[in-house]
Design a protein around this motif. Structure first.
Motif, PDB file in Angstrom:
ATOM      1  N   ILE A 124      -9.415  -5.940 -21.208  1.00 53.62           N
ATOM      2  CA  ILE A 124      -8.484  -6.059 -20.089  1.00 53.62           C
ATOM      3  C   ILE A 124      -8.001  -4.669 -19.719  1.00 53.62           C
ATOM      4  N   GLN A 125      -8.092  -4.369 -18.457  1.00 54.87           N
ATOM      5  CA  GLN A 125      -7.561  -3.113 -17.901  1.00 54.87           C
ATOM      6  C   GLN A 125      -6.578  -3.504 -16.804  1.00 54.87           C
ATOM      7  N   HIS A 126      -5.355  -3.051 -16.929  1.00 55.78           N
ATOM      8  CA  HIS A 126      -4.315  -3.475 -15.975  1.00 55.78           C
ATOM      9  C   HIS A 126      -3.445  -2.283 -15.602  1.00 55.78           C
ATOM     10  N   VAL A 127      -3.259  -2.123 -14.300  1.00 51.41           N
ATOM     11  CA  VAL A 127      -2.358  -1.103 -13.762  1.00 51.41           C
ATOM     12  C   VAL A 127      -1.171  -1.833 -13.138  1.00 51.41           C
ATOM     13  N   PHE A 128       0.018  -1.441 -13.517  1.00 53.70           N
ATOM     14  CA  PHE A 128       1.235  -2.121 -13.081  1.00 53.70           C
ATOM     15  C   PHE A 128       1.679  -1.588 -11.713  1.00 53.70           C
ATOM     16  N   GLY A 129       0.941  -2.005 -10.704  1.00 52.89           N
ATOM     17  CA  GLY A 129       1.295  -1.654  -9.330  1.00 52.89           C
ATOM     18  C   GLY A 129       1.432  -0.163  -9.122  1.00 52.89           C
ATOM     19  N   ASP A 130       2.561   0.236  -8.521  1.00 51.23           N
ATOM     20  CA  ASP A 130       2.803   1.634  -8.199  1.00 51.23           C
ATOM     21  C   ASP A 130       3.747   2.298  -9.197  1.00 51.23           C
ATOM     22  N   THR A 131       3.896   1.668 -10.379  1.00 51.66           N
ATOM     23  CA  THR A 131       4.821   2.228 -11.367  1.00 51.66           C
ATOM     24  C   THR A 131       4.262   3.440 -12.088  1.00 51.66           C
ATOM     25  N   GLY A 132       2.930   3.580 -12.067  1.00 50.64           N
ATOM     26  CA  GLY A 132       2.290   4.648 -12.825  1.00 50.64           C
ATOM     27  C   GLY A 132       1.859   4.227 -14.209  1.00 50.64           C
ATOM     28  N   PHE A 133       2.311   3.049 -14.661  1.00 51.84           N
ATOM     29  CA  PHE A 133       1.966   2.583 -15.997  1.00 51.84           C
ATOM     30  C   PHE A 133       0.690   1.735 -15.971  1.00 51.84           C
ATOM     31  N   GLY A 134      -0.029   1.761 -17.077  1.00 49.67           N
ATOM     32  CA  GLY A 134      -1.220   0.931 -17.220  1.00 49.67           C
ATOM     33  C   GLY A 134      -1.585   0.756 -18.676  1.00 49.67           C
ATOM     34  N   PRO A 193       0.825  -1.207   0.000  1.00 46.85           N
ATOM     35  CA  PRO A 193       0.000   0.000   0.000  1.00 46.85           C
ATOM     36  C   PRO A 193       0.851   1.246   0.000  1.00 46.85           C
ATOM     37  N   PRO A 194       0.325   2.341  -0.504  1.00 48.53           N
ATOM     38  CA  PRO A 194       1.096   3.580  -0.534  1.00 48.53           C
ATOM     39  C   PRO A 194       1.343   4.115   0.859  1.00 48.53           C
ATOM     40  N   PRO A 195       2.359   4.919   1.020  1.00 47.54           N
ATOM     41  CA  PRO A 195       2.674   5.468   2.339  1.00 47.54           C
ATOM     42  C   PRO A 195       1.618   6.445   2.807  1.00 47.54           C
ATOM     43  N   ALA A 196       1.597   6.690   4.083  1.00 47.99           N
ATOM     44  CA  ALA A 196       0.589   7.560   4.691  1.00 47.99           C
ATOM     45  C   ALA A 196       1.008   9.011   4.585  1.00 47.99           C
ATOM     46  N   SER A 197       1.085   9.502   3.367  1.00 48.42           N
ATOM     47  CA  SER A 197       1.433  10.906   3.133  1.00 48.42           C
ATOM     48  C   SER A 197       1.027  11.274   1.728  1.00 48.42           C
ATOM     49  N   LYS A 198       1.072  12.556   1.436  1.00 46.35           N
ATOM     50  CA  LYS A 198       0.758  12.978   0.083  1.00 46.35           C
ATOM     51  C   LYS A 198       1.749  12.362  -0.888  1.00 46.35           C
ATOM     52  N   ASP A 199       1.235  11.749  -1.918  1.00 49.89           N
ATOM     53  CA  ASP A 199       2.101  11.036  -2.859  1.00 49.89           C
ATOM     54  C   ASP A 199       1.690  11.415  -4.265  1.00 49.89           C
ATOM     55  N   THR A 200       2.370  12.373  -4.825  1.00 52.57           N
ATOM     56  CA  THR A 200       2.042  12.751  -6.198  1.00 52.57           C
ATOM     57  C   THR A 200       2.411  11.671  -7.178  1.00 52.57           C
ATOM     58  N   ALA A 201       3.156  10.666  -6.725  1.00 48.64           N
ATOM     59  CA  ALA A 201       3.528   9.585  -7.629  1.00 48.64           C
ATOM     60  C   ALA A 201       2.318   8.820  -8.088  1.00 48.64           C
ATOM     61  N   ASN A 202       1.356   8.607  -7.210  1.00 42.81           N
ATOM     62  CA  ASN A 202       0.172   7.861  -7.645  1.00 42.81           C
ATOM     63  C   ASN A 202      -1.090   8.709  -7.546  1.00 42.81           C
ATOM     64  N   ASN A 203      -0.920  10.028  -7.471  1.00 39.34           N
ATOM     65  CA  ASN A 203      -2.057  10.944  -7.452  1.00 39.34           C
ATOM     66  C   ASN A 203      -3.065  10.585  -6.369  1.00 39.34           C
ATOM     67  N   SER A 204      -2.612  10.250  -5.204  1.00 40.65           N
ATOM     68  CA  SER A 204      -3.532   9.903  -4.123  1.00 40.65           C
ATOM     69  C   SER A 204      -3.090  10.595  -2.848  1.00 40.65           C
ATOM     70  N   THR A 205      -4.009  10.733  -1.943  1.00 41.53           N
ATOM     71  CA  THR A 205      -3.716  11.296  -0.638  1.00 41.53           C
ATOM     72  C   THR A 205      -4.132  10.295   0.417  1.00 41.53           C
ATOM     73  N   ALA A 206      -3.213   9.940   1.295  1.00 44.24           N
ATOM     74  CA  ALA A 206      -3.505   8.977   2.350  1.00 44.24           C
ATOM     75  C   ALA A 206      -3.493   9.676   3.699  1.00 44.24           C
ATOM     76  N   ASP A 207      -4.481   9.382   4.510  1.00 45.69           N
ATOM     77  CA  ASP A 207      -4.591   9.945   5.842  1.00 45.69           C
ATOM     78  C   ASP A 207      -4.392   8.812   6.845  1.00 45.69           C
ATOM     79  N   ASN A 208      -3.165   8.742   7.430  1.00 44.39           N
ATOM     80  CA  ASN A 208      -2.822   7.701   8.391  1.00 44.39           C
ATOM     81  C   ASN A 208      -3.022   6.301   7.813  1.00 44.39           C
ATOM     82  N   GLY A 209      -2.950   6.181   6.488  1.00 47.88           N
ATOM     83  CA  GLY A 209      -3.043   4.877   5.863  1.00 47.88           C
ATOM     84  C   GLY A 209      -4.439   4.306   5.836  1.00 47.88           C
ATOM     85  N   ASN A 210      -5.482   5.086   6.186  1.00 48.32           N
ATOM     86  CA  ASN A 210      -6.826   4.528   6.288  1.00 48.32           C
ATOM     87  C   ASN A 210      -7.698   4.859   5.082  1.00 48.32           C
ATOM     88  N   VAL A 211      -7.704   6.101   4.638  1.00 52.00           N
ATOM     89  CA  VAL A 211      -8.560   6.526   3.527  1.00 52.00           C
ATOM     90  C   VAL A 211      -7.684   7.024   2.393  1.00 52.00           C
TER      91      VAL A 211
END
Length: 940
Positions: A804-814, A32-50
């Protein structure tokens, strides 16, 4: 989508549901992504919960959720953010869905084909409402489905494609019902706004600047503790473009003198063509068409929730679409070949006509369309278990208003060389034709303006107004205490009305060309994507058709035929009921949706035209239809009713594997123009053929019984595999029929032919007509081929589609890959000259999309391919060659508020090629060139 958002047709998606889906999906990921702002995967995690996913990944997740949670087979595309749809053109977006292909107009997505069924077999709705359509271009016809070119993608939140029928989905789509959703302020509480500005660069444009502007914006806010909401969206775009074409005006069977010793038919394969039928091209053409398009869209939405559970919505949607086109053509006609050679199929691939003339054509086109829609909606949660919805709208589409005041949709002019002094040749053995001529007997070049005289003009005004009034009521009772989870019910009324006005004037004229601004467009690199383009005409005439008609008016030779009116009105009453059931089978969740829809439609059609007096032998190539000054009305009536059942079965074989089976009965209504009762004269030249047409308002709708099976495996976050099988049994296919007989004048007497034994002084182009050149009882009676249509045959279509729709983990590729194989049991037989039905639009297709999204950078490359298909049958069929187009886009998020982007369409300079019965019988070869756009987007 906001928590309050509920898509129509029982497909509910909320921000909460999407967040839960993304959270549960990530919970299955070993990293799972780290509990911090991560522009690498365009997501925001709050303490790893949401985890809140944004950008392209968010769009894919929402579309996946719609597909997974739907009853029946549904695919969708969702906006990445408010005011940010994946493609600039909605049709270009929707073609990325398995089973969906598009037709292109001026290198932009236009009509949509789903599972082999073309635009006329699919219903397009806007927020669940049937929307009107109008175009003043005869080539567009009168279609029922809302035109994608009228609507910008910037104000769209999602597109849903319902491939299986449902009782609560409006009828009218055999291939699919396509619902376009626009945002509402309650979908995303709070303040949101976007502004986008870009420049469009068309590589081939010659009319005006190559770079044209496009701006759009969306502002949404909620007030009074979320009780009030307002959303305003608007966009303006302008595009200059060029279409480059070569081809013919059609192919005619057995046109020519078979006994001519210079007509070589020896190569024809008599084992497949025993009668040695041969086909002659009408023309060889080389065109350029320069267009300027301006499109304005706007929407205002006001929402209120005065008390809990009661939501009121009022909205206004408008679009303004204006396109002007100047088209120029170099051409010559093979009226009857003097020397020709046929290939094994019977196509005259080398054709020569002696002592003829070249033609120098020009057109001015205008398509000015105005769409307006006023709507209101009331949603009321009466109790915890019972809810109601009432929706109403009145919508109009009006094309070329003011035609009666002289606004012309088309102005055509033709010039030619005088007399018969040019030998012309065309060959049709390659991908495109070649053209050559010998003008040595003319005295100077055939291109010299001094060797050009006037020939003919045509002015056509064409006004279309489509109005829809619709009221829809629905209700739902739901429960969590039993297997019967919901009872859905509703009723609606649709009043659909289309009126057309046609003013068409066609005249051969002889006027001096003094004062006409005349020049040539060098061929240059026209059609450089086609081999052999250097063997076409070296230049193309360049003059104004409108200026030429002004010369005709100044010479006193202009005349305007009386207008003709046609219209159809349909009143449809519908009611439905469906049940939603949930249970378990061996600990596997099962959902069943079963329903039935009943519809009754009354049809009335009319035509108003001046009565027919006679045929006028006006020109050696023209028998003019003369009408009186008294309009006469002709009315015809029809109607039908249908029960449309459906049942959808879904079972979750595992938490990640879904199986579905669906049966439905759906309808698609008949072509509007096919129901006009008016008699139209299609060909009335001296010597024939004499062809007319008449509509049939008693046409029944196409009726399809559909069976669908699908399996879906959602194996990891944002990734899934889907395979579907489908079969459609379609009845009431419309086919062409013809009867041979006379057509009667206002006095009940059959029309006669004054050109067979012409009286002295005829033909005569005088205005008013020379009485000696008019039909008289002593002339031979004309036997007309009167074409009409009827419900003739049945057909079956089956196919398989996979995604088929596939996202290659946390690489950013799909990647996204999908394909469709489709087959029908009634195909074109090129040697069957009596065939009245062949399935059009059937073709295999696939999409390949690769994307990268990380560190604020988003890149997407998409390739769409569609195999060859039959576009239309008619007197001679039209086929479309296989087509593949490469598109790409990239954007960079500078900060939380600004991003820059660039897009490229048709990067491979793909070409469109159409042909008649055989590939050598070219109809059109078109080239547009790549298009680019670049700009900046602000979010606040």
């Amino acid at each position: 989508m906001g928590i309050k958002s509920c898509f129509r047709y029982s497909v509910c998606v909320s921000a909460l549901a999407i967040s839960q889906l993304a959270t549960s999906a990530y919970a299955q990921d070993a990293s799972p992504p780290p509990a911090s702002k991560d522009t690498a995967n365009n997501s925001t995690a709050d303490n790893g919960n949401v985890i809140v996913v944004t950008g392209l990944r968010k769009s894919l997740n929402e579309s996946e959720a719609i597909k997974r949670n739907a009853n029946g087979v549904v695919d969708a595309i969702s906006a990445e953010d408010i005011g940010k749809f994946p493609d600039a053109n909605l049709a270009e977006s929707i073609q990325r869905i398995a089973g969906v292909s598009i037709d292109r107009k001026n290198n932009e997505g236009n009509g949509v084909t789903v599972r082999g069924f073309g635009p006329g077999f699919n219903l397009v709705t806007l927020n669940g409402r049937q929307m009107p359509n109008a175009s003043s271009l005869i080539s567009d016809g009168i279609t029922r489905s809302f035109n994608f070119q009228d609507l910008s993608s910037d104000g769209i939140s999602a597109i849903e494609v319902y491939k299986t029928g449902r009782a609560d989905v409006p009828s009218g789509g055999i291939g699919a019902t396509i619902n376009i959703l626009t945002p509402r302020p309650f979908d995303r509480p709070g303040f949101h706004g976007t502004l986008s500005a870009k420049g469009n660069y068309d590589t081939t444009s010659k009319l005006g600047g190559k770079i044209t502007p496009e701006v759009s914006g969306v502002v949404s806010d909620t007030f009074a503790d979320g009780r009030l909401g307002l959303l305003v969206s608007a966009s303006y775009s302008e595009r200059n473009s060029r279409r480059q074409r070569t081809g013919t005006q059609g192919w005619v069977r057995n046109r020519g003198n078979r006994s001519n010793p210079n007509l070589d038919l020896s190569a024809i394969d008599t084992s497949v063509n025993p009668t040695q039928a041969f086909w002659t091209p009408w023309t060889v053409d080389l065109d350029v068409a320069d267009s300027n398009r301006k499109r304005t869209n706007a929407q205002v939405v006001l929402q209120a929730e005065p008390v809990d559970g009661l939501v009121l919505t009022a909205d206004y949607t408008m679009s303004r679409y204006k396109e002007t086109t100047q088209m120029h053509r170099m051409s010559f006609w093979f009226d009857r070949p003097d020397i020709a050679t046929a290939d094994k199929n019977g196509t005259l691939v080398d054709v020569t006509t002696l002592n003829d003339q070249l033609n120098f054509w020009s057109w001015d086109y205008l398509n000015d369309t105005r769409n307006d829609s006023f709507g209101g909606n009331i949603k009321w949660d009466a109790t915890d278990n019972l809810s109601f919805e009432l929706d109403a709208h009145t919508s109009t589409a009006h094309s070329n208003p003011g035609t009666k005041d002289g606004q012309a949709a088309e102005v055509l002019a033709d010039l030619k060389n005088p007399g018969t002094s040019v030998d012309i040749n065309g060959t049709f053995t390659g991908v495109i034709p070649t053209a050559s001529f010998d003008d040595s007997a003319l005295g100077g070049s055939a291109y010299d303006f001094s060797n050009i005289v006037s020939d003919l003009y045509q002015v056509r005004g064409y006004e279309v107004k489509n109005r829809i009034n619709q009221v829809q009521f629905s209700g739902q009772w739901k429960s969590d205490d039993s297997a019967l989870r919901a009872i859905n019910f509703g009723a609606n009324y649709t009043d659909y009305k289309v009126d057309t006005l046609t003013e068409a004037t066609f005249r051969f004229v002889d006027v001096p060309l003094t004062g006409l601004d005349y020049s040539y467009i060098p061929r240059g690199n026209i059609l450089n994507a086609f081999p052999g383009a250097d063997k076409l005409f070296s230049q193309i005439p360049n003059y104004s058709a409108t200026q030429f008609v002004d010369l005709v008016k100044n010479a006193g030779q202009f005349a305007l035929d009386p207008p003709q009116y046609n219209g159809v009105r349909e009143k449809t009453w519908a009611g439905y009921v469906s049940l939603d059931l949930e249970t378990d089978f061996h600990d596997m969740p099962v959902k069943i949706d079963a329903g039935v829809r009943y519809e009754k439609t009354d049809v009335s059609s009319y035509s108003i035209a001046n009565g027919i007096i006679a045929l006028n032998y006006r020109h050696v190539q023209e028998l003019q239809v003369i009408r009186d000054n008294t309009p006469a009305t002709q009315n015809l009536y029809g109607g039908y009713s249908e029960f449309l059942p459906n049942i959808d079965f879904r079972i979750d074989l595992t938490p990640n594997i879904v199986a579905r089976a669906s049966y439905s009965k759906t309808i698609a209504r008949s072509s509007l123009s096919a129901m006009f009762p008016q008699t139209n004269f299609l060909n009335s030249r001296p010597g024939g053929p004499f062809i007319a047409s008449q509509g049939n308002p008693n046409l029944l709708p196409y009726v399809s019984n559909n069976l669908d099976l699908s399996f879906e495996w959602y194996y990891k976050p944002s990734s899934y595999v889907s395979v579907g099988l489908f079969r459609k049994w379609v009845d009431n296919f419309i086919g062409a029929t013809a009867i041979n007989g006379p057509i009667y004048d206002v006095n009940g007497q059959p029309l006669t032919d004054p050109s067979v034994n012409p009286r002295p002084g005829c033909p005569d182009s005088s205005n008013p007509p020379n009485p000696a050149c008019l039909s008289q009882p002593s002339d031979p009676v004309v036997t007309w081929q009167i074409n009409t249509v009827g419900n003739l045959k049945s057909a079956a279509v089956d196919g398989v589609e996979a995604t088929i729709q596939h996202v290659f983990g946390d690489t950013g590729f799909g990647i996204i890959a999908n394909g469709t194989l489709v087959h029908g049991n009634v195909n074109l037989d090129p040697y069957d000259f009596t065939q009245t039905l062949a399935l059009t639009g059937l073709s295999n297709s696939y999409n390949l999309v690769g994307f990268y999204e990380k560190h604020g950078l988003q890149v997407r490359v998409a390739y769409n391919w569609r195999d060859k298909f039959l576009q239309s049958l008619g007197a001679e069929p039209i086929n479309v060659d296989a087509y593949g187009q490469l598109d790409a886009s990239a954007s960079y998020q500078i900060n939380d508020h600004f991003s820059v982007f660039v897009e490229g369409l048709n990067l491979n300079n793909a070409t469109i090629r159409r042909y008649a019965r055989f590939e050598q019988q070219i109809r059109d070869a078109e080239q547009y060139g790549p298009r680019f756009s670049f700009g900046v987007r602000a979010k606040f």
